[in-house]
Design a protein around this motif. Structure first.
Motif, PDB file in Angstrom:
ATOM      1  N   ARG A   1      36.949 -89.643  49.933  1.00 23.20           N
ATOM      2  CA  ARG A   1      38.089 -90.622  49.029  1.00 23.20           C
ATOM      3  C   ARG A   1      38.864 -89.561  48.424  1.00 23.20           C
ATOM      4  NH1 ARG A   1      36.955 -92.845  43.191  1.00 23.20           N
ATOM      5  NH2 ARG A   1      38.899 -94.292  43.205  1.00 23.20           N
ATOM      6  N   ARG A   2      40.389 -89.750  48.722  1.00 29.62           N
ATOM      7  CA  ARG A   2      41.366 -88.845  47.880  1.00 29.62           C
ATOM      8  C   ARG A   2      41.252 -89.046  46.441  1.00 29.62           C
ATOM      9  NH1 ARG A   2      45.639 -86.619  50.278  1.00 29.62           N
ATOM     10  NH2 ARG A   2      45.322 -88.109  52.068  1.00 29.62           N
ATOM     11  N   ALA A   3      41.151 -87.933  45.768  1.00 29.04           N
ATOM     12  CA  ALA A   3      41.007 -87.891  44.085  1.00 29.04           C
ATOM     13  C   ALA A   3      42.021 -86.970  43.457  1.00 29.04           C
ATOM     14  CB  ALA A   3      39.405 -87.793  43.830  1.00 29.04           C
ATOM     15  N   PHE A   4      42.257 -87.245  42.263  1.00 28.31           N
ATOM     16  CA  PHE A   4      43.365 -86.464  41.569  1.00 28.31           C
ATOM     17  C   PHE A   4      42.862 -85.695  40.332  1.00 28.31           C
ATOM     18  CE2 PHE A   4      45.257 -89.821  43.981  1.00 28.31           C
ATOM     19  CZ  PHE A   4      46.266 -89.279  44.716  1.00 28.31           C
ATOM     20  N   SER A   5      43.231 -84.626  40.100  1.00 23.31           N
ATOM     21  CA  SER A   5      43.083 -84.043  39.003  1.00 23.31           C
ATOM     22  C   SER A   5      44.366 -83.977  37.936  1.00 23.31           C
ATOM     23  CB  SER A   5      42.863 -82.245  39.080  1.00 23.31           C
ATOM     24  OG  SER A   5      44.273 -81.945  39.537  1.00 23.31           O
ATOM     25  N   PHE A   6      44.024 -83.639  36.676  1.00 19.02           N
ATOM     26  CA  PHE A   6      45.289 -83.779  35.930  1.00 19.02           C
ATOM     27  C   PHE A   6      46.518 -83.322  36.415  1.00 19.02           C
ATOM     28  CE2 PHE A   6      41.802 -84.587  32.352  1.00 19.02           C
ATOM     29  CZ  PHE A   6      41.809 -86.015  32.308  1.00 19.02           C
ATOM     30  N   ASP A   7      46.409 -81.940  36.645  1.00 15.91           N
ATOM     31  CA  ASP A   7      47.277 -81.370  37.282  1.00 15.91           C
ATOM     32  C   ASP A   7      48.135 -82.343  38.513  1.00 15.91           C
ATOM     33  OD1 ASP A   7      47.334 -79.325  35.613  1.00 15.91           O
ATOM     34  OD2 ASP A   7      46.265 -77.816  37.270  1.00 15.91           O
ATOM     35  N   ASP A   8      47.675 -82.867  39.087  1.00 24.17           N
ATOM     36  CA  ASP A   8      48.032 -83.780  40.291  1.00 24.17           C
ATOM     37  C   ASP A   8      48.981 -85.244  39.751  1.00 24.17           C
ATOM     38  OD1 ASP A   8      47.127 -82.190  42.286  1.00 24.17           O
ATOM     39  OD2 ASP A   8      45.112 -83.139  42.026  1.00 24.17           O
ATOM     40  N   VAL A   9      48.673 -85.396  38.656  1.00 24.24           N
ATOM     41  CA  VAL A   9      49.650 -86.437  37.790  1.00 24.24           C
ATOM     42  C   VAL A   9      50.538 -86.332  36.846  1.00 24.24           C
ATOM     43  CG1 VAL A   9      47.660 -88.125  38.834  1.00 24.24           C
ATOM     44  CG2 VAL A   9      47.503 -87.149  36.609  1.00 24.24           C
ATOM     45  N   ALA A  10      51.415 -87.213  36.571  1.00 28.62           N
ATOM     46  CA  ALA A  10      52.285 -87.056  35.457  1.00 28.62           C
ATOM     47  C   ALA A  10      52.499 -88.214  34.705  1.00 28.62           C
ATOM     48  CB  ALA A  10      53.726 -86.329  36.024  1.00 28.62           C
ATOM     49  N   VAL A  11      52.648 -88.325  33.435  1.00 32.48           N
ATOM     50  CA  VAL A  11      53.063 -89.507  32.621  1.00 32.48           C
ATOM     51  C   VAL A  11      54.726 -89.547  32.651  1.00 32.48           C
ATOM     52  CG1 VAL A  11      52.978 -90.598  30.326  1.00 32.48           C
ATOM     53  CG2 VAL A  11      51.133 -89.040  31.159  1.00 32.48           C
ATOM     54  N   VAL A  12      54.991 -90.707  32.973  1.00 31.43           N
ATOM     55  CA  VAL A  12      56.588 -91.054  33.384  1.00 31.43           C
ATOM     56  C   VAL A  12      56.837 -92.046  32.450  1.00 31.43           C
ATOM     57  CG1 VAL A  12      58.568 -91.915  34.803  1.00 31.43           C
ATOM     58  CG2 VAL A  12      56.339 -90.595  35.752  1.00 31.43           C
ATOM     59  N   PRO A  13      57.615 -91.757  31.324  1.00 28.54           N
ATOM     60  CA  PRO A  13      58.016 -92.856  30.306  1.00 28.54           C
ATOM     61  C   PRO A  13      58.893 -94.166  31.109  1.00 28.54           C
ATOM     62  CG  PRO A  13      58.935 -90.745  29.635  1.00 28.54           C
ATOM     63  CD  PRO A  13      58.438 -90.650  31.081  1.00 28.54           C
ATOM     64  N   SER A  14      58.515 -95.348  30.267  1.00 27.25           N
ATOM     65  CA  SER A  14      58.893 -96.416  31.012  1.00 27.25           C
ATOM     66  C   SER A  14      60.351 -97.132  30.105  1.00 27.25           C
ATOM     67  CB  SER A  14      58.065 -97.653  30.814  1.00 27.25           C
ATOM     68  OG  SER A  14      58.467 -98.684  31.763  1.00 27.25           O
ATOM     69  N   ARG A  15      60.453 -98.121  30.215  1.00 20.33           N
ATOM     70  CA  ARG A  15      61.817 -98.746  29.611  1.00 20.33           C
ATOM     71  C   ARG A  15      61.584 -98.691  28.106  1.00 20.33           C
ATOM     72  NH1 ARG A  15      61.684-103.973  27.711  1.00 20.33           N
ATOM     73  NH2 ARG A  15      59.923-105.313  28.297  1.00 20.33           N
ATOM     74  N   ARG A  16      60.446 -98.652  27.425  1.00 20.87           N
ATOM     75  CA  ARG A  16      60.514 -98.822  26.016  1.00 20.87           C
ATOM     76  C   ARG A  16      59.646 -97.715  25.310  1.00 20.87           C
ATOM     77  NH1 ARG A  16      57.577-104.192  24.296  1.00 20.87           N
ATOM     78  NH2 ARG A  16      59.443-104.782  24.779  1.00 20.87           N
ATOM     79  N   THR A  17      60.209 -97.121  24.586  1.00 18.23           N
ATOM     80  CA  THR A  17      59.676 -95.980  23.786  1.00 18.23           C
ATOM     81  C   THR A  17      59.316 -96.369  22.176  1.00 18.23           C
ATOM     82  OG1 THR A  17      61.944 -95.144  23.266  1.00 18.23           O
ATOM     83  CG2 THR A  17      60.852 -94.242  25.141  1.00 18.23           C
ATOM     84  N   ARG A  18      58.578 -95.666  21.488  1.00 21.80           N
ATOM     85  CA  ARG A  18      58.175 -95.887  20.039  1.00 21.80           C
ATOM     86  C   ARG A  18      58.527 -94.616  19.181  1.00 21.80           C
ATOM     87  NH1 ARG A  18      55.495-100.329  18.214  1.00 21.80           N
ATOM     88  NH2 ARG A  18      55.131-100.793  20.379  1.00 21.80           N
ATOM     89  N   ASP A  19      58.960 -94.912  18.102  1.00 19.08           N
ATOM     90  CA  ASP A  19      58.987 -94.159  17.001  1.00 19.08           C
ATOM     91  C   ASP A  19      57.702 -93.424  16.669  1.00 19.08           C
ATOM     92  OD1 ASP A  19      59.379 -92.446  14.552  1.00 19.08           O
ATOM     93  OD2 ASP A  19      60.744 -93.910  13.756  1.00 19.08           O
TER      94      ASP A  19
END
Length: 289
Positions: free
Chosen positions: A14-32
């Motif tokens: 099964r293909r699996a991912f480390s933290f280096d393989d993924v990224a956090v992408v901001p969506s349409r809403r942000t918060r203070d």
């Protein structure tokens, strides 16, 4: 789209991912940022920081556990380390720090061959208790049945059972294995247990009554499990799988929430963010500290 891949004829993986393989992408809403809380709570204990210090002599002493607790994190003492084998391990820790790599293993084996002194378990935990911070101590599954009563009698708030890999159904033909379900049921303190890195293993640990599950095999950078045994779990996938087990167990148990703690692969602050995004409540740090 399936994550199943062919490793070779007759063997699929099964293909699996480390933290280096993924990224956090901001969506349409942000918060203070001022309105964002990094706090979390396990059982009755609240922490301002989602950081748990690994039970390692190189990371946690009673004094550093107190200091981290005062900053809002949780320090976990290794109750099988030098602090419970020697009255004053400070000179020995200084010696270890200066050892030549070629002779380090043999010397450390000598130092850790000394027996654990139950009275020192009590004293170290009392030292943290007197400072007014949450008291947490860790034993391996192999030592838990032998020493758990000393830990509980000392007034530990959180009991951590941490091993390279921990399962709810350990099989042994030589000794009676630790019955986690019975053990946790009989304790009056919340228990955090691990490591586990699959949906099924985590779900079974949650069914034992554990308050939290450590995700990862053998910790992080300080461990050689991946090289010596070939055992390794890419952490982004592992955390997401265990978080899915938590979700399903929440429905199965009628609302019992089990905390997911990423234990390994968190070497940078961005890895902490990714761990939380994948479903972790907190991370356990070793080498990073």
């Amino acid at each position: 789209m399936s994550n199943e891949i062919e490793i070779g004829r007759g063997k699929r993986g099964r293909r699996a991912f480390s933290f280096d393989d993924v990224a956090v992408v901001p969506s349409r809403r942000t918060r203070d940022p001022e309105e964002v809380s990094t706090g979390w709570q396990i059982d009755a204990y609240h922490f301002d920081l989602p950081i748990v210090a690994a039970p390692m002599d190189s990371v946690m002493s009673p004094a550093t556990a107190v200091a981290l607790g005062r900053h809002g994190g949780l320090g976990v003492l290794d109750l099988e380390g030098l602090w419970t084998r020697y009255e004053d391990p400070a000179p020995l820790l200084a010696e270890i720090a200066g050892l030549d790599p070629e002779g380090a293993t043999a010397r450390m084996q000598q130092l850790y061959a000394e027996p654990i002194i139950p009275e020192l378990i009590t004293e170290r935990l009392h030292e943290v208790r007197r400072a007014g911070v949450t008291v947490a101590g860790a034993l391996s599954p192999q030592r838990t049945q032998q020493l758990w009563k000393h830990v509980v009698d000392a007034g530990v708030d959180l009991f951590v059972i941490r091993g390279t890999t921990v399962s709810a159904e350990h099989v042994s033909g030589q000794a009676e294995p630790l019955n986690l379900k019975r053990f946790i049921y009989e304790l009056d303190v919340p228990v955090v247990v691990g490591g586990a890195s699959t949906y099924t293993a985590a779900l079974h640990l949650m069914r034992t009554g554990a308050a939290g599950v450590l995700v990862g095999f053998g910790g992080g950078a300080a461990h050689t499990t991946r090289v010596s045994l070939g055992i390794h779990a890419p952490m982004a996938t592992a955390v997401a799988d265990v978080a899915a087990a938590r979700r399903d167990y929440l429905d199965e148990s009628g609302g019992r929430y089990v905390h997911v703690i990423a234990d390994g692969g968190v070497g940078r602050s961005g890895d902490l963010v990714k761990a939380v995004a994948c479903g972790a409540d907190a991370v356990m740090l070793g080498a990073a500290l």
